[in-house]
Design an enzyme around this catalytic site. Structure first.
Site, PDB file in Angstrom:
ATOM      1  N   SER A   1       4.858   4.114  10.276  1.00 39.83           N
ATOM      2  CA  SER A   1       5.605   3.989   8.879  1.00 39.83           C
ATOM      3  C   SER A   1       5.884   5.946   9.270  1.00 39.83           C
ATOM      4  O   SER A   1       6.220   6.532   8.223  1.00 39.83           O
ATOM      5  CB  SER A   1       4.240   4.051   8.008  1.00 39.83           C
ATOM      6  OG  SER A   1       3.529   5.164   8.203  1.00 39.83           O
ATOM      7  N   GLY A   2       6.231   6.575  10.498  1.00 34.42           N
ATOM      8  CA  GLY A   2       6.879   6.967  10.630  1.00 34.42           C
ATOM      9  C   GLY A   2       9.012   7.276  10.323  1.00 34.42           C
ATOM     10  O   GLY A   2       9.452   6.352   9.749  1.00 34.42           O
TER      11      GLY A   2
ATOM     12  N   GLN B   1       8.458  20.654  11.571  1.00 32.16           N
ATOM     13  CA  GLN B   1       8.472  21.226  10.928  1.00 32.16           C
ATOM     14  C   GLN B   1      10.397  21.928  10.626  1.00 32.16           C
ATOM     15  O   GLN B   1      10.751  21.849   9.793  1.00 32.16           O
ATOM     16  CB  GLN B   1       8.055  22.859  11.079  1.00 32.16           C
ATOM     17  CG  GLN B   1       6.425  22.775  10.917  1.00 32.16           C
ATOM     18  CD  GLN B   1       5.640  23.883  11.409  1.00 32.16           C
ATOM     19  OE1 GLN B   1       6.367  24.188  12.342  1.00 32.16           O
ATOM     20  NE2 GLN B   1       4.678  24.382  10.920  1.00 32.16           N
TER      21      GLN B   1
ATOM     22  N   GLU C   1      17.914  26.482  17.372  1.00 27.75           N
ATOM     23  CA  GLU C   1      16.467  26.229  17.899  1.00 27.75           C
ATOM     24  C   GLU C   1      16.496  26.471  19.781  1.00 27.75           C
ATOM     25  O   GLU C   1      18.044  26.690  20.034  1.00 27.75           O
ATOM     26  CB  GLU C   1      15.700  25.137  17.607  1.00 27.75           C
ATOM     27  CG  GLU C   1      15.674  24.868  16.034  1.00 27.75           C
ATOM     28  CD  GLU C   1      14.753  24.046  16.016  1.00 27.75           C
ATOM     29  OE1 GLU C   1      13.536  24.022  15.091  1.00 27.75           O
ATOM     30  OE2 GLU C   1      14.935  22.721  16.068  1.00 27.75           O
TER      31      GLU C   1
ATOM     32  N   HIS D   1       5.705  21.309  23.586  1.00 26.27           N
ATOM     33  CA  HIS D   1       5.526  23.001  23.095  1.00 26.27           C
ATOM     34  C   HIS D   1       4.931  24.113  22.599  1.00 26.27           C
ATOM     35  O   HIS D   1       3.850  24.083  23.040  1.00 26.27           O
ATOM     36  CB  HIS D   1       5.723  22.361  21.363  1.00 26.27           C
ATOM     37  CG  HIS D   1       6.458  22.541  20.570  1.00 26.27           C
ATOM     38  ND1 HIS D   1       6.422  24.483  19.931  1.00 26.27           N
ATOM     39  CD2 HIS D   1       7.790  22.898  19.289  1.00 26.27           C
ATOM     40  CE1 HIS D   1       7.242  24.097  18.898  1.00 26.27           C
ATOM     41  NE2 HIS D   1       7.133  23.928  18.628  1.00 26.27           N
TER      42      HIS D   1
ATOM     43  N   ARG E   1      12.217  24.355  26.041  1.00 22.80           N
ATOM     44  CA  ARG E   1      10.634  24.048  25.903  1.00 22.80           C
ATOM     45  C   ARG E   1      10.195  23.742  27.326  1.00 22.80           C
ATOM     46  O   ARG E   1       8.951  24.883  26.734  1.00 22.80           O
ATOM     47  CB  ARG E   1      10.280  22.844  25.003  1.00 22.80           C
ATOM     48  CG  ARG E   1      10.951  23.328  23.303  1.00 22.80           C
ATOM     49  CD  ARG E   1      10.465  21.823  22.967  1.00 22.80           C
ATOM     50  NE  ARG E   1      11.335  21.836  21.292  1.00 22.80           N
ATOM     51  CZ  ARG E   1      10.782  21.251  20.046  1.00 22.80           C
ATOM     52  NH1 ARG E   1      10.254  19.752  20.127  1.00 22.80           N
ATOM     53  NH2 ARG E   1      10.795  22.351  19.033  1.00 22.80           N
TER      54      ARG E   1
ATOM     55  N   HIS F   1       3.334  18.129  22.560  1.00 24.91           N
ATOM     56  CA  HIS F   1       4.149  17.634  21.773  1.00 24.91           C
ATOM     57  C   HIS F   1       4.351  16.369  21.400  1.00 24.91           C
ATOM     58  O   HIS F   1       4.750  15.576  20.600  1.00 24.91           O
ATOM     59  CB  HIS F   1       4.929  19.078  21.481  1.00 24.91           C
ATOM     60  CG  HIS F   1       5.978  19.271  20.399  1.00 24.91           C
ATOM     61  ND1 HIS F   1       5.858  19.144  19.321  1.00 24.91           N
ATOM     62  CD2 HIS F   1       6.881  18.951  19.827  1.00 24.91           C
ATOM     63  CE1 HIS F   1       6.058  19.003  18.569  1.00 24.91           C
ATOM     64  NE2 HIS F   1       7.521  19.417  18.743  1.00 24.91           N
TER      65      HIS F   1
ATOM     66  N   ARG G   1      13.269  17.063  26.542  1.00 23.86           N
ATOM     67  CA  ARG G   1      13.749  16.607  24.698  1.00 23.86           C
ATOM     68  C   ARG G   1      14.513  17.966  24.464  1.00 23.86           C
ATOM     69  O   ARG G   1      13.766  19.386  24.483  1.00 23.86           O
ATOM     70  CB  ARG G   1      12.840  15.437  23.552  1.00 23.86           C
ATOM     71  CG  ARG G   1      13.471  15.530  22.243  1.00 23.86           C
ATOM     72  CD  ARG G   1      12.455  15.083  21.677  1.00 23.86           C
ATOM     73  NE  ARG G   1      11.030  16.063  20.931  1.00 23.86           N
ATOM     74  CZ  ARG G   1      11.135  17.383  20.376  1.00 23.86           C
ATOM     75  NH1 ARG G   1      12.408  17.230  19.403  1.00 23.86           N
ATOM     76  NH2 ARG G   1      10.171  17.912  19.892  1.00 23.86           N
TER      77      ARG G   1
ATOM     78  N   LEU H   1      13.815  13.410  15.478  1.00 21.34           N
ATOM     79  CA  LEU H   1      14.193  13.139  13.663  1.00 21.34           C
ATOM     80  C   LEU H   1      15.714  12.124  14.009  1.00 21.34           C
ATOM     81  O   LEU H   1      15.778  10.910  13.098  1.00 21.34           O
ATOM     82  CB  LEU H   1      14.101  13.483  12.660  1.00 21.34           C
ATOM     83  CG  LEU H   1      12.620  14.453  12.561  1.00 21.34           C
ATOM     84  CD1 LEU H   1      12.757  15.236  11.721  1.00 21.34           C
ATOM     85  CD2 LEU H   1      11.694  13.526  11.732  1.00 21.34           C
TER      86      LEU H   1
END
Length: 548
Positions: free
Chosen positions: A20-21, A57, A124, A248, A296, A357, A392, A398
């Protein structure tokens, strides 16, 4: 010790969505937009809004600024992926990003804006432009709450909270090796009633997220135990690039709060990484041009090296040059959480460490989420689309979850409208087992040992000797766990442990095979890239799941 049958109820739906993400919710909403009468079962391991997506976040990447472009976003994604991205997947998903953002806004997601026509876009690591749409530092939470409200109100979505999938139910033709296996449903544990229900559907969608709990230190919530990858692999689907687990760089280092992420956007707003003992800004030694805004993999290895060479188990993140008013407005959740443990980020430096992460590999799919098995789809972090390659790019996760959920909804309509080829009845779960609380406690102790071993041997820096030692430890643990599985009643904890040990085996086996360093996979004994290296693909030749 006594005997207990866990046989539960039987259900039939058009579609079974496990997870359910953002990917699972996106799929459900898009599918019902296309076919409003479809009957969906949505399985959530905990509460509906508890998922990896909730804790994202930073935000979601899309080329929305006039000075930006999808082509620039594509180039940044390919650069971060370090030569292993699938260019078709990258082109497709990135070009869909702007329209996906408009659709999220229509679904009620309140992205921050500078004006009625201009979004607030964050910076980012790895991005050449400001292109991160956000809701402050609670983007994932805001997004999931917005989509969950729509899902809860929809009469065609039947929500099963506190349920966890045990295994997929598959059918293989007994005399044909040239035909794909077919997935007919899943056995699912009702955690509150301790019974295993049988779910049958024309289409099964895995949206189970990542496997951060395979490691001791992770930004992921407790639900991230690699369930989808484990179930699909046991059923005979291919998985790939499992060695590329992204760490991360900046998890809060604190004895009480152990999985709180300090968003990459803090570095995007000027946060500096400093050695906790000397106060030196060290990224200039590892990435002279990008420094704190390197990708990252580079930043995480730099922090790991600084910690390994020093006496303190963390480095500091310093953003004290920004005003208190700015930080409270830009990072309200981070500011409040840090203040609760005595850290004022406008005056104090933040102790941080790298942590597991994001799973860059997963179940091999095409650009519509189709797997090797008929009627089985995988979307979101559990899927390996090729978007992320070896590492990534920040805030592409997302985006992938939402876009792939929509694509899979369109693609799966054909499966939903046609009956399965296998027409045999599906048997109910029927394996009475022993209830032995002492043995269950002993078995669950493997969880702590395994996670510590994965962090030490298969973490940010890896070696052949360490990986080989670890693989033998995993194989021994797996044997004990499998023996318990066939003899005893099972719980959510045990299902997760069984899935984690399989994920660990897949990660370590792939890491042993990849004798190079690339993206999130760093081999100290093979520090250079191999120009001929390709994706690493694994498949179980004899499926182990229940089949009819």
């Amino acid at each position: 010790m006594n005997q207990l049958s866990q046989q539960g109820q039987s259900f039939e739906f058009d579609v079974l969505v496990i997870g359910s993400g953002i990917a699972g919710l996106s799929y459900c909403l898009q599918l019902l937009k296309l076919q409003p009468k479809i009957k969906i079962a949505l399985i959530s391991k905990a509460e509906l809004n508890e998922s990896n997506s909730r804790y994202a976040q930073g935000g979601i990447a899309a080329a929305m600024a006039t000075e930006d472009s999808p082509e620039s976003h594509i180039q940044d994604t390919l650069a971060a992926g370090d030569g292993l991205c699938d260019t078709n997947a990258v082109n497709m998903i990135i070009h869909q990003a702007p329209q996906a953002m408009r659709e999220l806004i229509q679904l009620g997601v309140p992205f921050r804006q500078e004006s009625p026509t201009i979004f607030h876009l964050a910076q980012e690591g790895g991005h050449s432009h400001r292109r991160i749409l956000n809701c402050g530092d609670e983007t994932g939470l805001t997004l999931i709450e917005s989509l969950s409200r729509l899902v809860e109100r929809h009469p065609q979505i039947h929500l099963f909270e506190h349920h966890i999938a045990v295994n997929l139910i598959t059918h293989y033709h007994p005399h044909r090796t040239d035909i794909q296996g077919e997935v007919l449903g899943a056995y699912i544990l009702d955690c509150l009633n301790n019974q295993i229900d049988t779910f049958k559907a024309h289409c099964i969608v895995l949206a189970t997220g990542g496997a951060g709990k395979t490691y001791r230190y992770t930004s992921n919530p407790m639900v991230a135990t690699g369930d989808g990858v484990a179930m699909a692999y046991r059923a005979g689907a291919r998985v790939g690039n499992m060695e590329f687990y992204q760490f991360h760089p900046t998890l809060l280092h604190h004895h009480r709060i152990n999985n709180f992420l300090i968003s990459e956007a803090v570095r995007g707003e000027g946060g500096l990484l400093k050695n906790a003992e000397t106060g030196e800004r060290f990224m200039k030694h590892y990435a002279p041009e990008q420094q704190e805004l390197a990708t990252r993999d580079i930043v995480a290895r730099a922090i790991f090296n600084e910690i390994e060479q020093g006496q303190l188990p963390y480095v500091n993140l310093d953003i004290t040059h920004q005003s208190k008013a700015f930080l409270k407005k830009r990072f309200p959740q981070i500011y409040t959480t840090l203040l609760s443990i005595g850290i004022d980020m406008s005056q104090d430096m933040i102790p941080v460490v790298p942590a597991a992460h994001y799973q860059c590999g997963g179940i091999l799919t095409d650009i519509d989420g189709r797997t090797d098995l008929m009627r089985l789809y995988a979307i979101g972090e559990t899927a390996f689309t090729g978007l992320h390659g070896a590492n990534r790019l920040a805030s592409n996760s997302l985006l992938e979850g939402f876009v792939m959920g929509q694509n899979a909804a369109h693609c799966s309509l054909k499966d939903i409208s046609s009956p399965p080829k296998a027409n045999q009845p599906i048997p109910s779960w029927n394996s009475p087992g022993e209830v032995n609380t002492r043995r269950a406690s002993q078995i669950n102790a493997h969880w702590r040992g395994l996670r510590g071993e994965m962090t030490s041997y298969a973490g940010i820096v890896r070696t052949e000797a360490g990986l080989q030692d670890l693989l033998q430890l995993i194989i021994r643990r797996k044997k004990v766990i499998e023996e318990y599985y066939w003899k005893h009643c099972i719980t959510r904890d045990f299902i997760e442990l069984r899935n984690i040990v399989l994920n660990a085996e897949l990660i370590v086996s792939a890491a042993i095979s990849r004798r190079e360093s690339r993206g999130g996979h760093y081999r100290e004994d093979f520090p250079q890239k191999n120009s001929t290296a390709r994706e690493s693909i694994a498949r179980l030749t004899t499926p182990q799941t229940p089949f009819i």
